[in-house]
Structures are given as structure tokens and as C-alpha cells.
Motif scaffolding. Structure first.
Motif, PDB file in Angstrom:
ATOM      1  N   UNK A 125       0.669 -13.830   8.869  1.00 18.45           N
ATOM      2  CA  UNK A 125       1.295 -12.551   9.206  1.00 18.45           C
ATOM      3  C   UNK A 125       1.925 -11.879   7.989  1.00 18.45           C
ATOM      4  N   UNK A 126       2.070 -12.618   6.898  1.00 15.91           N
ATOM      5  CA  UNK A 126       2.654 -12.034   5.686  1.00 15.91           C
ATOM      6  C   UNK A 126       1.610 -11.327   4.823  1.00 15.91           C
ATOM      7  N   UNK A 127       0.318 -11.529   5.113  1.00 17.92           N
ATOM      8  CA  UNK A 127      -0.733 -10.973   4.263  1.00 17.92           C
ATOM      9  C   UNK A 127      -0.853  -9.461   4.423  1.00 17.92           C
ATOM     10  N   UNK A 128      -1.023  -8.793   3.290  1.00 16.68           N
ATOM     11  CA  UNK A 128      -1.287  -7.355   3.276  1.00 16.68           C
ATOM     12  C   UNK A 128      -2.478  -7.098   2.359  1.00 16.68           C
ATOM     13  N   UNK A 129      -3.086  -5.928   2.501  1.00 18.11           N
ATOM     14  CA  UNK A 129      -4.283  -5.624   1.720  1.00 18.11           C
ATOM     15  C   UNK A 129      -3.996  -4.584   0.639  1.00 18.11           C
ATOM     16  N   UNK A 130      -4.753  -4.699  -0.460  1.00 16.56           N
ATOM     17  CA  UNK A 130      -4.649  -3.723  -1.557  1.00 16.56           C
ATOM     18  C   UNK A 130      -5.737  -4.013  -2.593  1.00 16.56           C
ATOM     19  N   UNK A 131      -6.371  -2.992  -3.094  1.00 18.32           N
ATOM     20  CA  UNK A 131      -7.298  -3.211  -4.225  1.00 18.32           C
ATOM     21  C   UNK A 131      -8.706  -3.488  -3.760  1.00 18.32           C
ATOM     22  N   UNK A 132      -9.527  -4.166  -4.527  1.00 18.98           N
ATOM     23  CA  UNK A 132      -9.413  -4.900  -5.689  1.00 18.98           C
ATOM     24  C   UNK A 132     -10.722  -5.498  -6.166  1.00 18.98           C
ATOM     25  N   UNK A 133     -10.618  -6.609  -6.863  1.00 17.14           N
ATOM     26  CA  UNK A 133     -11.732  -7.320  -7.491  1.00 17.14           C
ATOM     27  C   UNK A 133     -11.875  -8.699  -6.859  1.00 17.14           C
ATOM     28  N   UNK A 134     -13.042  -8.951  -6.263  1.00 17.38           N
ATOM     29  CA  UNK A 134     -13.234 -10.182  -5.492  1.00 17.38           C
ATOM     30  C   UNK A 134     -14.152 -11.154  -6.230  1.00 17.38           C
ATOM     31  N   UNK A 135     -13.597 -12.290  -6.629  1.00 19.90           N
ATOM     32  CA  UNK A 135     -14.342 -13.283  -7.388  1.00 19.90           C
ATOM     33  C   UNK A 135     -14.511 -14.554  -6.552  1.00 19.90           C
TER      34      UNK A 135
END
Length: 384
Positions: A125-135
Motif C-alpha cells: 500500500x506504500x507503493x506509488x508510481x513515477x517515471x521511468x527506466x525499467x531494467x
């Protein structure tokens, strides 16, 4: 000599009985040591590392993880390894978020392997989204190196990585990472958030194939659907009673019992059915709180009531003798066992009802994970 041979034969039979999927080499090694070393039963674990893409487009994926956690836990609680029920540990990583450290590949270990289901829920529940570059290759390699996977051949060791960008991005080769996973007896299961064929074209299936894992594609923006049942209200009423059987102690007690209530609220925030699923999880053997609850702590071999300090005790027990505390905790245990049994019985009826109402399987995270887990668990002789 006859006595030694007889001992070896009996010991070999015990090894075969206690091991869920012992390798031939392992049996031979144990047989050679049996005269000097007593065999101990395996303590099997299902270990799941969940690697979630938290870039901008993944809000739907994170919502599914939050909404479906308890259904996944419940399905795993039905697993058996021989006559034993395996333990469950879940680790959580996020990757592809611009808020994360670029020097570490935009990767963060949110939680190492843990059986604290409330803490796992809290971190989701603490996760938020932003960005980005996925490796993908780098986050798989990181999980392999950082987590304690153990060396028990009977453990089911699984990585689930979900995202929607090409699997080949980044400086770490996904081929090397997934091959290393297979070498370490860890299956990498890839979940592409989007079109099935697009996932194949962007190497998500290849990543799974190299580690003998499963490739799946899901609609990550599909909202989780729930089936209300005639048993939901009763189960939620029992949850209130169940919470009252917890006897918080020690430094962590107050914080953890508050966290328990917080995660009840989070589950209800998605739907009543989700709160019911969480209650069912709390009635299973996978929900353990020995670090802060006296009822669960009393089941641990190294726990002694005599070692408790007055400051560790809740208000209602501070002026009680050790014998009185033991009686109080034992009564709470009996009460909890009764409530949990009733929840499990109602849940059986609930499961049958849901099955009768569902016509199509959801193309979501839960079904993808459960399908992969059951498929790979068969190879380790796990059953449901």
C-alpha cells in the motif's frame, strides 16, 4: 553388522517419507551420515519474490497487487508438501521508478523475505508510481543476490516480475540473470502487462523460458471483480472477535496491533469481499505474529513466560502471576482456535459459492500467479 544395516534401512525410509521431493544425491549423502547424524524433517517454504514495475503506466498493476494479495495468500495456504503445510515468505521489489536511485538501476528492495503478512500488505500500500527506466535483467540479478533463498531442494523458489517495457533494457543481460536463476533452482515467471504477442516480441517469454518459468500476459488496468456471498457478513463479524484474541506484548506490540487494524481497514477500502479474504488469511497457518502476540509466541520453542518483564505486558496482565498469565493466554488460544475453525468452515462454503457464480477466469495478476505457482509446484510434488 545386521544392526547397522537395519538402522540404515529404517533411516532411509524415514528420509523418503519426510522429504517432499528429495534428490537421489541428497538421499545418498544423508544415508552416508545417518550413523553419526540424526535426520531432521525438512521445513518447506514457498518463497515468492515479487518484482513490480512502478513506472507511470503501472497504477493498475499496483492496484491489482493490493486488491488480490489475500486471495493469493489463501490459495497458497491450501498447499501441501506430503503431509506438511509449507510456510510462505514473500519479498517485494519495485523497479523503473524515477524516484529511485539511478546508480542502483532504479531498483529498491521494499521488503526482504518475510512471513509478516501485515507488513507485506503495508508495503504494498506504500507503493506509488513515477517515471521511468525499467531494467528487468538488473532487478532479477539484484533479487538473486540480496535475498536469502536457502538451500533446501524441497523449497519452491519463485520470482514474479511484472511490467510492460522491453525485457532486454538495461546493462545487465536478462539472459545471464535468468540462466543464473535457473542454476540456483529459482524459476523466473514473467508477467507482461499488455498484449500477449507484444510481450513475446519484447522478450518477456524468452526471459521465462530460460529459467523454466511461465510467461503470462495480463490486462493490468482491469479492475478486480468480486463475488459477494451469503457468508461474508458472518466472516467479518468473526474477524472482530478474532482481533480480540491477540495479546500484544513487548516493544513492538502496540505498533503491530495497530498495523493489524490498519491493514483490515486497507482491505475493506477495496471491497467487503477483499476484507473477507484477508480475514480468511488471518485464520490460516500462514498468519503468524509471534514477535508481538503472546498466543503465537507461546508456540515457539524458545519462548518462556518467565522471561517476560512487567513492562512488556499489556495493562490487563501487569499484576498477574506467571501462572495466571499462562492461563489467560491459553484461554485466548482456545478462543482463537474456535474462531479460526469457524472461519475456515464458512470459507469452504464461500469458495463453493464463488465457483458456482463465476463463468470466466479473470485475466489478472492473481490468476496468472496462482497458475504459475501450481504448475511449478507439481515438479516439487506439492499438492492442493
Amino acid at each position: 553388522m545386521k544392526t547397522i544395516i537395519k538402522t540404515l534401512v529404517v533411516s532411509l525410509c524415514m528420509i523418503s517419507f519426510l522429504s517432499c521431493n528429495a534428490k537421489e544425491k541428497k538421499e545418498i549423502e544423508q544415508l552416508a551420515l545417518v550413523e553419526t547424524k540424526a535426520h531432521k524433517p525438512n521445513n518447506q517454504f514457498i518463497k515468492v519474490a515479487l518484482l513490480l514495475d512502478t513506472s507511470n503506466s503501472m497504477d493498475g498493476l499496483i492496484d491489482q497487487a493490493k486488491a488480490q494479495l489475500w486471495d493469493i495468500v489463501n490459495e497458497l495456504s491450501y498447499a501441501k508438501c506430503g503431509d506438511e503445510k509449507p510456510n510462505l515468505q514473500i519479498a517485494l521489489y519495485e523497479y523503473g521508478n524515477d524516484n529511485l536511485n539511478s546508480d542502483e538501476g532504479f531498483i529498491r528492495q521494499v521488503l526482504a523475505f518475510s512471513d509478516d503478512l501485515d507488513e507485506i500488505s503495508k508495503q504494498l500500500f506504500s507503493l506509488t508510481t513515477n517515471g521511468g527506466n525499467e531494467y528487468c535483467g538488473q532487478v532479477i540479478q539484484t533479487a538473486l543476490k540480496q535475498l536469502k533463498w536457502g538451500e533446501n531442494n524441497d523449497d519452491l523458489k519463485l520470482i514474479f516480475i511484472a511490467g510492460n517495457e522491453p525485457f532486454s533494457q538495461g546493462k545487465i543481460s536478462y539472459q545471464d540473470a535468468t540462466k543464473q536463476a535457473h542454476k540456483n533452482d529459482v524459476s523466473v515467471n514473467t508477467i507482461f502487462c499488455g498484449d500477449y504477442n507484444q510481450g513475446i516480441a519484447t522478450y518477456w517469454k524468452d526471459g521465462a523460458d530460460l529459467s523454466h518459468g511461465d510467461y503470462m500476459a495480463i490486462n493490468h488496468n482491469h479492475e478486480t471483480t468480486y463475488v459477494a456471498t451469503p457468508y461474508d457478513d458472518k466472516i467479518l463479524q468473526l474477524n472482530i472477535k478474532l482481533n480480540k484474541t491477540y495479546v500484544a506484548y513487548g516493544y513492538a506490540g502496540k505498533t503491530k496491533i495497530a498495523l493489524q487494524a490498519e491493514q483490515d481497514t486497507n482491505a475493506m477500502g477495496y471491497s467487503q469481499a477483499n476484507a473477507v479474504s484477508r480475514t480468511v488469511s488471518k485464520s490460516s497457518h500462514l498468519y503468524k505474529n509471534s514477535t508481538w502476540d503472546l498466543v503465537d509466541a507461546d508456540k515457539e520453542k524458545d519462548f518462556k513466560f518467565e522471561n517476560l518483564k512487567k513492562d512488556d505486558l499489556p495493562k490487563e496482565l501487569k499484576d498477574k502471576s506467571t501462572a495466571e498469565i499462562k492461563t489467560y493466554v491459553n484461554n485466548k488460544r482456545i478462543e482463537r482456535d474456535t474462531i479460526q475453525k469457524e472461519i475456515q468452515e464458512l470459507n469452504e462454503k464461500r469458495r463453493h459459492y464463488i465457483k458456482s457464480q463465476q463463468t470466466l477466469e479473470s485475466n489478472g495478476l492473481e490468476n496468472a500467479m496462482i497458475h504459475a505457482i501450481k504448475t511449478q509446484a507439481k515438479e516439487k510434488k506439492y499438492t492442493w
